[in-house]
Design a protein around this motif. Structure first.
Motif, PDB file in Angstrom:
ATOM      1  N   ILE A 159      28.060  60.511  40.213  1.00  0.00           N
ATOM      2  CA  ILE A 159      28.467  59.330  39.471  1.00  0.00           C
ATOM      3  C   ILE A 159      30.000  59.239  39.390  1.00  0.00           C
ATOM      4  O   ILE A 159      30.547  58.158  39.328  1.00  0.00           O
ATOM      5  CB  ILE A 159      27.805  59.307  38.077  1.00  0.00           C
ATOM      6  N   LEU A 160      30.688  60.369  39.379  1.00  0.00           N
ATOM      7  CA  LEU A 160      32.144  60.350  39.271  1.00  0.00           C
ATOM      8  C   LEU A 160      32.831  60.207  40.623  1.00  0.00           C
ATOM      9  O   LEU A 160      34.040  60.004  40.675  1.00  0.00           O
ATOM     10  CB  LEU A 160      32.636  61.624  38.576  1.00  0.00           C
ATOM     11  N   GLU A 161      32.090  60.335  41.692  1.00  0.00           N
ATOM     12  CA  GLU A 161      32.594  60.220  43.058  1.00  0.00           C
ATOM     13  C   GLU A 161      33.826  61.095  43.260  1.00  0.00           C
ATOM     14  O   GLU A 161      33.815  62.262  42.930  1.00  0.00           O
ATOM     15  CB  GLU A 161      32.860  58.759  43.416  1.00  0.00           C
ATOM     16  N   ASP A 162      34.909  60.519  43.800  1.00  0.00           N
ATOM     17  CA  ASP A 162      36.088  61.318  44.139  1.00  0.00           C
ATOM     18  C   ASP A 162      36.894  61.742  42.914  1.00  0.00           C
ATOM     19  O   ASP A 162      37.867  62.486  43.035  1.00  0.00           O
ATOM     20  CB  ASP A 162      36.985  60.578  45.139  1.00  0.00           C
ATOM     21  N   GLN A 163      36.490  61.316  41.714  1.00  0.00           N
ATOM     22  CA  GLN A 163      37.166  61.772  40.496  1.00  0.00           C
ATOM     23  C   GLN A 163      36.554  63.066  39.945  1.00  0.00           C
ATOM     24  O   GLN A 163      37.114  63.657  39.024  1.00  0.00           O
ATOM     25  CB  GLN A 163      37.102  60.697  39.407  1.00  0.00           C
ATOM     26  N   ALA A 164      35.431  63.477  40.496  1.00  0.00           N
ATOM     27  CA  ALA A 164      34.775  64.692  40.012  1.00  0.00           C
ATOM     28  C   ALA A 164      35.738  65.870  40.114  1.00  0.00           C
ATOM     29  O   ALA A 164      36.361  66.092  41.141  1.00  0.00           O
ATOM     30  CB  ALA A 164      33.512  64.964  40.818  1.00  0.00           C
ATOM     31  N   GLY A 165      35.873  66.599  39.039  1.00  0.00           N
ATOM     32  CA  GLY A 165      36.734  67.771  39.010  1.00  0.00           C
ATOM     33  C   GLY A 165      38.182  67.471  38.655  1.00  0.00           C
ATOM     34  O   GLY A 165      38.969  68.397  38.448  1.00  0.00           O
ATOM     35  N   ASP A 166      38.559  66.198  38.592  1.00  0.00           N
ATOM     36  CA  ASP A 166      39.929  65.844  38.225  1.00  0.00           C
ATOM     37  C   ASP A 166      40.153  66.114  36.745  1.00  0.00           C
ATOM     38  O   ASP A 166      39.245  65.990  35.927  1.00  0.00           O
ATOM     39  CB  ASP A 166      40.219  64.368  38.509  1.00  0.00           C
ATOM     40  N   MET A 186      42.232  64.316  34.918  1.00  0.00           N
ATOM     41  CA  MET A 186      42.383  63.012  34.277  1.00  0.00           C
ATOM     42  C   MET A 186      41.535  61.998  35.043  1.00  0.00           C
ATOM     43  O   MET A 186      41.657  61.884  36.260  1.00  0.00           O
ATOM     44  CB  MET A 186      43.839  62.559  34.286  1.00  0.00           C
ATOM     45  N   LEU A 187      40.674  61.311  34.312  1.00  0.00           N
ATOM     46  CA  LEU A 187      39.783  60.338  34.929  1.00  0.00           C
ATOM     47  C   LEU A 187      40.202  58.930  34.539  1.00  0.00           C
ATOM     48  O   LEU A 187      40.639  58.692  33.422  1.00  0.00           O
ATOM     49  CB  LEU A 187      38.338  60.589  34.492  1.00  0.00           C
ATOM     50  N   MET A 188      40.058  58.004  35.471  1.00  0.00           N
ATOM     51  CA  MET A 188      40.424  56.610  35.233  1.00  0.00           C
ATOM     52  C   MET A 188      39.174  55.747  35.430  1.00  0.00           C
ATOM     53  O   MET A 188      38.509  55.855  36.452  1.00  0.00           O
ATOM     54  CB  MET A 188      41.507  56.166  36.215  1.00  0.00           C
ATOM     55  N   PHE A 189      38.884  54.916  34.434  1.00  0.00           N
ATOM     56  CA  PHE A 189      37.716  54.060  34.504  1.00  0.00           C
ATOM     57  C   PHE A 189      38.093  52.628  34.164  1.00  0.00           C
ATOM     58  O   PHE A 189      38.998  52.383  33.383  1.00  0.00           O
ATOM     59  CB  PHE A 189      36.626  54.512  33.521  1.00  0.00           C
ATOM     60  N   GLY A 190      37.361  51.698  34.725  1.00  0.00           N
ATOM     61  CA  GLY A 190      37.512  50.279  34.423  1.00  0.00           C
ATOM     62  C   GLY A 190      36.142  49.631  34.481  1.00  0.00           C
ATOM     63  O   GLY A 190      35.115  50.308  34.575  1.00  0.00           O
ATOM     64  N   THR A 191      36.135  48.330  34.463  1.00  0.00           N
ATOM     65  CA  THR A 191      34.872  47.594  34.504  1.00  0.00           C
ATOM     66  C   THR A 191      34.063  47.957  35.745  1.00  0.00           C
ATOM     67  O   THR A 191      32.833  48.006  35.700  1.00  0.00           O
ATOM     68  CB  THR A 191      35.130  46.076  34.472  1.00  0.00           C
ATOM     69  N   SER A 192      34.755  48.236  36.841  1.00  0.00           N
ATOM     70  CA  SER A 192      34.047  48.559  38.086  1.00  0.00           C
ATOM     71  C   SER A 192      33.161  49.794  37.930  1.00  0.00           C
ATOM     72  O   SER A 192      32.183  49.942  38.652  1.00  0.00           O
ATOM     73  CB  SER A 192      35.033  48.752  39.233  1.00  0.00           C
ATOM     74  N   PHE A 193      33.496  50.672  36.974  1.00  0.00           N
ATOM     75  CA  PHE A 193      32.661  51.857  36.757  1.00  0.00           C
ATOM     76  C   PHE A 193      31.258  51.449  36.313  1.00  0.00           C
ATOM     77  O   PHE A 193      30.274  52.093  36.681  1.00  0.00           O
ATOM     78  CB  PHE A 193      33.307  52.788  35.733  1.00  0.00           C
ATOM     79  N   SER A 194      31.131  50.371  35.548  1.00  0.00           N
ATOM     80  CA  SER A 194      29.802  49.932  35.113  1.00  0.00           C
ATOM     81  C   SER A 194      28.963  49.483  36.306  1.00  0.00           C
ATOM     82  O   SER A 194      27.758  49.710  36.336  1.00  0.00           O
ATOM     83  CB  SER A 194      29.900  48.820  34.070  1.00  0.00           C
ATOM     84  N   PHE A 212      23.315  63.297  30.922  1.00  0.00           N
ATOM     85  CA  PHE A 212      24.486  63.997  30.396  1.00  0.00           C
ATOM     86  C   PHE A 212      25.772  63.335  30.888  1.00  0.00           C
ATOM     87  O   PHE A 212      26.708  63.115  30.107  1.00  0.00           O
ATOM     88  CB  PHE A 212      24.453  65.478  30.805  1.00  0.00           C
ATOM     89  N   LEU A 213      25.830  63.001  32.177  1.00  0.00           N
ATOM     90  CA  LEU A 213      27.026  62.350  32.713  1.00  0.00           C
ATOM     91  C   LEU A 213      27.246  60.966  32.110  1.00  0.00           C
ATOM     92  O   LEU A 213      28.378  60.593  31.792  1.00  0.00           O
ATOM     93  CB  LEU A 213      26.951  62.261  34.238  1.00  0.00           C
ATOM     94  N   LEU A 214      26.179  60.199  31.949  1.00  0.00           N
ATOM     95  CA  LEU A 214      26.314  58.873  31.341  1.00  0.00           C
ATOM     96  C   LEU A 214      26.803  58.968  29.902  1.00  0.00           C
ATOM     97  O   LEU A 214      27.601  58.145  29.451  1.00  0.00           O
ATOM     98  CB  LEU A 214      24.990  58.112  31.377  1.00  0.00           C
ATOM     99  N   LYS A 215      26.326  59.975  29.183  1.00  0.00           N
ATOM    100  CA  LYS A 215      26.747  60.160  27.800  1.00  0.00           C
ATOM    101  C   LYS A 215      28.192  60.646  27.731  1.00  0.00           C
ATOM    102  O   LYS A 215      28.968  60.203  26.898  1.00  0.00           O
ATOM    103  CB  LYS A 215      25.829  61.155  27.091  1.00  0.00           C
ATOM    104  N   SER A 216      28.559  61.537  28.634  1.00  0.00           N
ATOM    105  CA  SER A 216      29.902  62.118  28.626  1.00  0.00           C
ATOM    106  C   SER A 216      30.978  61.141  29.070  1.00  0.00           C
ATOM    107  O   SER A 216      32.105  61.191  28.581  1.00  0.00           O
ATOM    108  CB  SER A 216      29.945  63.350  29.530  1.00  0.00           C
ATOM    109  N   HIS A 217      30.648  60.289  30.008  1.00  0.00           N
ATOM    110  CA  HIS A 217      31.601  59.326  30.563  1.00  0.00           C
ATOM    111  C   HIS A 217      31.089  57.922  30.230  1.00  0.00           C
ATOM    112  O   HIS A 217      30.518  57.234  31.059  1.00  0.00           O
ATOM    113  CB  HIS A 217      31.759  59.541  32.068  1.00  0.00           C
ATOM    114  N   ASP A 218      31.302  57.533  28.981  1.00  0.00           N
ATOM    115  CA  ASP A 218      30.640  56.350  28.424  1.00  0.00           C
ATOM    116  C   ASP A 218      31.435  55.050  28.529  1.00  0.00           C
ATOM    117  O   ASP A 218      31.092  54.065  27.876  1.00  0.00           O
ATOM    118  CB  ASP A 218      30.260  56.612  26.978  1.00  0.00           C
ATOM    119  N   THR A 219      32.449  55.012  29.357  1.00  0.00           N
ATOM    120  CA  THR A 219      33.234  53.789  29.515  1.00  0.00           C
ATOM    121  C   THR A 219      32.346  52.608  29.873  1.00  0.00           C
ATOM    122  O   THR A 219      32.584  51.483  29.432  1.00  0.00           O
ATOM    123  CB  THR A 219      34.313  53.977  30.604  1.00  0.00           C
TER     124      THR A 219
END
Length: 126
Positions: free
Chosen positions: A1-8, A10-18, A50-57
């Motif tokens: 779900i995090l794609e190329d941000q996995a393990g970073d 600092m994570l960046m999210f926007g509307t496109s994440f939905s 767990f990922l959806l709950k943790s990264h709730d943007t």
């Protein structure tokens, strides 16, 4: 779900994440359909939840339609928990079962605690 941000760090999210969450839900459904072992289905659903709950943007920044994911995920959990016993789920009764049930309760509380304008639906997993 995090794609190329996995393990970073600092994570960046926007509307496109939905939109990505909607796409990954489709992938998870396909994976569940192909998975034969009940315990593996449990692992897939637990990790995704767990990922959806943790990264709730996605809950706060979306264009609607997220009820498709929330209600679909709830239905998958309901089917898994209703149609299988502890042994077939393969979970430890002392730690894993209570931990996963707590995760589901927290996810439900988080989703259903959001303002209705976000159109997340209900997480009726039991």
């Amino acid at each position: 779900i995090l794609e190329d941000q996995a393990g970073d760090s600092m994570l960046m999210f926007g509307t496109s994440f939905s939109y990505h969450v909607i796409d990954t839900w489709q992938q998870v459904k396909n994976q569940l359909a192909l998975t034969k072992k009940t315990a593996e289905k449990l692992d897939i659903l637990m990790a995704y939840t767990f990922l959806l709950k943790s990264h709730d943007t996605w809950m706060h920044d979306n264009e609607g339609g997220m009820d498709f994911v929330v209600e679909g995920l709830a239905a998958a959990w309901k089917k898994l928990l209703k149609n299988n016993n502890d042994k077939s789920l393969g979970w430890d009764l002392k730690y894993t079962k209570p931990g996963i049930l707590h995760l589901l309760a927290e996810f439900k509380s988080k989703v259903e605690g959001m303002d209705s304008c976000y159109e997340l639906g209900k997480f009726n997993y039991m």
